[in-house]
Design an enzyme around this catalytic site. Sequence first.
Site, PDB file in Angstrom:
ATOM      1  N   ARG A  12      11.779  -1.370  10.673  1.00 63.59           N
ATOM      2  CA  ARG A  12       9.770  -0.564  12.310  1.00 63.59           C
ATOM      3  C   ARG A  12       9.646  -1.626  13.323  1.00 63.59           C
ATOM      4  O   ARG A  12      10.357  -3.111  12.453  1.00 63.59           O
ATOM      5  CB  ARG A  12       8.630  -0.707  11.242  1.00 63.59           C
ATOM      6  N   LYS A  69       0.566  -1.408   0.041  1.00 69.82           N
ATOM      7  CA  LYS A  69      -0.214   0.367   0.158  1.00 69.82           C
ATOM      8  C   LYS A  69       0.736   1.332   0.121  1.00 69.82           C
ATOM      9  O   LYS A  69       0.737   2.932  -0.615  1.00 69.82           O
ATOM     10  CB  LYS A  69      -0.768   0.167   0.750  1.00 69.82           C
ATOM     11  N   ARG A  86      -0.124  -9.044  13.066  1.00 70.53           N
ATOM     12  CA  ARG A  86      -0.886  -8.259  13.027  1.00 70.53           C
ATOM     13  C   ARG A  86      -1.630  -8.446  11.454  1.00 70.53           C
ATOM     14  O   ARG A  86      -2.812  -8.261  10.466  1.00 70.53           O
ATOM     15  CB  ARG A  86       0.057  -7.417  11.894  1.00 70.53           C
ATOM     16  N   ARG A  99      -9.478   0.583   8.605  1.00 69.75           N
ATOM     17  CA  ARG A  99      -9.509  -0.223   9.124  1.00 69.75           C
ATOM     18  C   ARG A  99     -10.144  -1.296  10.160  1.00 69.75           C
ATOM     19  O   ARG A  99      -9.937  -2.484  10.120  1.00 69.75           O
ATOM     20  CB  ARG A  99      -7.942  -0.344  10.203  1.00 69.75           C
ATOM     21  N   ARG A 122      11.748  -5.039   5.700  1.00 68.68           N
ATOM     22  CA  ARG A 122      11.754  -3.834   4.810  1.00 68.68           C
ATOM     23  C   ARG A 122      12.465  -2.978   5.361  1.00 68.68           C
ATOM     24  O   ARG A 122      12.471  -2.979   6.974  1.00 68.68           O
ATOM     25  CB  ARG A 122      10.195  -4.092   5.288  1.00 68.68           C
TER      26      ARG A 122
HETATM   27  P1  AP5 Z   1       5.057  -1.355   1.992  1.00 64.65           P
HETATM   28  O1  AP5 Z   1       4.775  -0.201   0.790  1.00 64.65           O
HETATM   29  O2  AP5 Z   1       5.537  -0.755   3.058  1.00 64.65           O
HETATM   30  O3  AP5 Z   1       3.096  -2.531   2.345  1.00 64.65           O
HETATM   31  P2  AP5 Z   1       2.495  -1.635   2.550  1.00 64.65           P
HETATM   32  O4  AP5 Z   1       1.051  -2.743   2.777  1.00 64.65           O
HETATM   33  O5  AP5 Z   1       1.875  -0.284   2.920  1.00 64.65           O
HETATM   34  O6  AP5 Z   1       2.921  -2.404   4.555  1.00 64.65           O
HETATM   35  P3  AP5 Z   1       2.318  -1.577   6.045  1.00 64.65           P
HETATM   36  O7  AP5 Z   1       3.196  -2.593   6.880  1.00 64.65           O
HETATM   37  O8  AP5 Z   1       2.503  -0.369   6.116  1.00 64.65           O
HETATM   38  O9  AP5 Z   1       0.706  -1.598   6.394  1.00 64.65           O
HETATM   39  P4  AP5 Z   1       0.443  -1.979   7.437  1.00 64.65           P
HETATM   40  O10 AP5 Z   1      -0.969  -2.136   7.259  1.00 64.65           O
HETATM   41  O11 AP5 Z   1       0.638  -3.405   8.469  1.00 64.65           O
HETATM   42  O12 AP5 Z   1       0.771  -0.588   8.362  1.00 64.65           O
HETATM   43  P5  AP5 Z   1       0.495   0.823   8.854  1.00 64.65           P
HETATM   44  O13 AP5 Z   1       2.004   1.407   8.295  1.00 64.65           O
HETATM   45  O14 AP5 Z   1      -0.610   1.061   7.603  1.00 64.65           O
HETATM   46  O15 AP5 Z   1       5.386  -3.199   1.677  1.00 64.65           O
HETATM   47  C1  AP5 Z   1       5.887  -3.854   2.186  1.00 64.65           C
HETATM   48  C2  AP5 Z   1       7.228  -4.257   1.776  1.00 64.65           C
HETATM   49  O16 AP5 Z   1       7.580  -4.921   0.716  1.00 64.65           O
HETATM   50  C3  AP5 Z   1       8.633  -3.528   1.625  1.00 64.65           C
HETATM   51  O17 AP5 Z   1       9.771  -3.109   2.487  1.00 64.65           O
HETATM   52  C4  AP5 Z   1       8.300  -2.911   0.274  1.00 64.65           C
HETATM   53  O18 AP5 Z   1       9.711  -2.672  -0.420  1.00 64.65           O
HETATM   54  C5  AP5 Z   1       8.252  -4.382  -0.234  1.00 64.65           C
HETATM   55  N1  AP5 Z   1       6.916  -5.002  -1.191  1.00 64.65           N
HETATM   56  C6  AP5 Z   1       6.067  -3.949  -1.271  1.00 64.65           C
HETATM   57  N2  AP5 Z   1       5.915  -3.866  -3.085  1.00 64.65           N
HETATM   58  C7  AP5 Z   1       6.328  -5.450  -4.003  1.00 64.65           C
HETATM   59  C8  AP5 Z   1       6.878  -5.972  -4.755  1.00 64.65           C
HETATM   60  N3  AP5 Z   1       5.541  -5.941  -5.887  1.00 64.65           N
HETATM   61  N4  AP5 Z   1       7.841  -7.100  -4.205  1.00 64.65           N
HETATM   62  C9  AP5 Z   1       7.947  -7.238  -3.631  1.00 64.65           C
HETATM   63  N5  AP5 Z   1       8.487  -6.780  -2.760  1.00 64.65           N
HETATM   64  C10 AP5 Z   1       7.876  -5.367  -2.474  1.00 64.65           C
HETATM   65  O19 AP5 Z   1      -0.179   0.262  10.672  1.00 64.65           O
HETATM   66  C11 AP5 Z   1       0.761   0.400  11.861  1.00 64.65           C
HETATM   67  C12 AP5 Z   1      -0.004   0.251  12.839  1.00 64.65           C
HETATM   68  O20 AP5 Z   1      -0.299   1.485  13.332  1.00 64.65           O
HETATM   69  C13 AP5 Z   1      -1.245  -0.751  12.801  1.00 64.65           C
HETATM   70  O21 AP5 Z   1      -0.571  -2.337  12.957  1.00 64.65           O
HETATM   71  C14 AP5 Z   1      -1.846  -0.240  14.718  1.00 64.65           C
HETATM   72  O22 AP5 Z   1      -1.756  -0.523  15.117  1.00 64.65           O
HETATM   73  C15 AP5 Z   1      -2.280   1.533  13.805  1.00 64.65           C
HETATM   74  N6  AP5 Z   1      -2.375   2.223  12.929  1.00 64.65           N
HETATM   75  C16 AP5 Z   1      -2.622   2.222  11.660  1.00 64.65           C
HETATM   76  N7  AP5 Z   1      -3.358   2.870  11.023  1.00 64.65           N
HETATM   77  C17 AP5 Z   1      -4.779   2.775  11.467  1.00 64.65           C
HETATM   78  C18 AP5 Z   1      -5.896   2.834  11.778  1.00 64.65           C
HETATM   79  N8  AP5 Z   1      -6.815   3.047  10.875  1.00 64.65           N
HETATM   80  N9  AP5 Z   1      -6.563   2.096  13.223  1.00 64.65           N
HETATM   81  C19 AP5 Z   1      -6.288   1.351  13.893  1.00 64.65           C
HETATM   82  N10 AP5 Z   1      -4.524   1.462  14.073  1.00 64.65           N
HETATM   83  C20 AP5 Z   1      -4.032   2.015  12.929  1.00 64.65           C
END
Ligand code: AP5
Length: 210
Positions: free
Chosen positions: A155, A15, A166, A88, A122
């Site tokens: 992270r 994402k 997660r 979410r 990552r």
């Molecule tokens: P990346 O693009 O970073 O993936 P992502 O889907 O953004 O993953 P996240 O871990 O950031 O999502 P998340 O939803 O768990 O975390 P968030 O920060 O929102 O890609 C991942 C890796 O793969 C990278 O190394 C990239 O280079 C690689 N990659 C990408 N595409 C690829 C491909 N095609 N092929 C190979 N490699 C690839 O949330 C974190 C925490 O915040 C949550 O756990 C929660 O505690 C809190 N939080 C956030 N939003 C909320 C909410 N709305 N409500 C409540 N809590 C929340």
Amino acid sequence: MDRKIVLLGPPGSGKGTQTERLCADLKLTKISTGDLLREAVRNNTPLGVKAKGFMDAGKLVPNELVVDLVKDKIQSVKGGVILDGFPRSLEQAEMLDKFSKVDLAIDIEVNENNLVRRLTLRRTCRSCNAVYHLEFNPPKHGGKCDKCGGELFQRTDDTEKTVRERLKVYKEQTLPLTAFYHRKGILRKVDGEGDIGVVYDRVLKAIGSK
Ligand code: AP5
């Protein structure tokens, strides 16, 4: 483009990676709740202090800490927006409907084993939040960000144990959102396997920009 686009998909589905490209190419504004919360944690704000424990444990941060953050941001932005990581849960999606319309929801699908591999290797930029992968998308200059020279870090929630938690939380609380947006007729599913550029082309097609 003046649309509000929600990016769905499990942790590690890409994402953040796809959002970066979309924002650069289509002049959209990113609203990432993960980035906003991590910034609050880094700055040790009252919100950050409350959110940290939930994030480190791989749990969702309570709505009362997250929803106003998004509401303020969305209302201050002119033009198109990509929501990365919000909503979410069904509750958050219903709250979002009360203060902003959603035009499209893109669900990026990736196999669970690949997700774990992506997340545990990552690296993220401390300054601009750009994401890298030590194997699939390595930075050119060791531990520095290619874009801004910022320091790259792992992270705290990218350990295998927390990643598994997660993914569990995703299945229980976030996955039902695909049916929610499907019922509204605005869900597009995208195969998230393959090179980042290949996935990006699929996302552009789903958005109708290719
Ligand atoms: P990346 O693009 O970073 O993936 P992502 O889907 O953004 O993953 P996240 O871990 O950031 O999502 P998340 O939803 O768990 O975390 P968030 O920060 O929102 O890609 C991942 C890796 O793969 C990278 O190394 C990239 O280079 C690689 N990659 C990408 N595409 C690829 C491909 N095609 N092929 C190979 N490699 C690839 O949330 C974190 C925490 O915040 C949550 O756990 C929660 O505690 C809190 N939080 C956030 N939003 C909320 C909410 N709305 N409500 C409540 N809590 C929340």
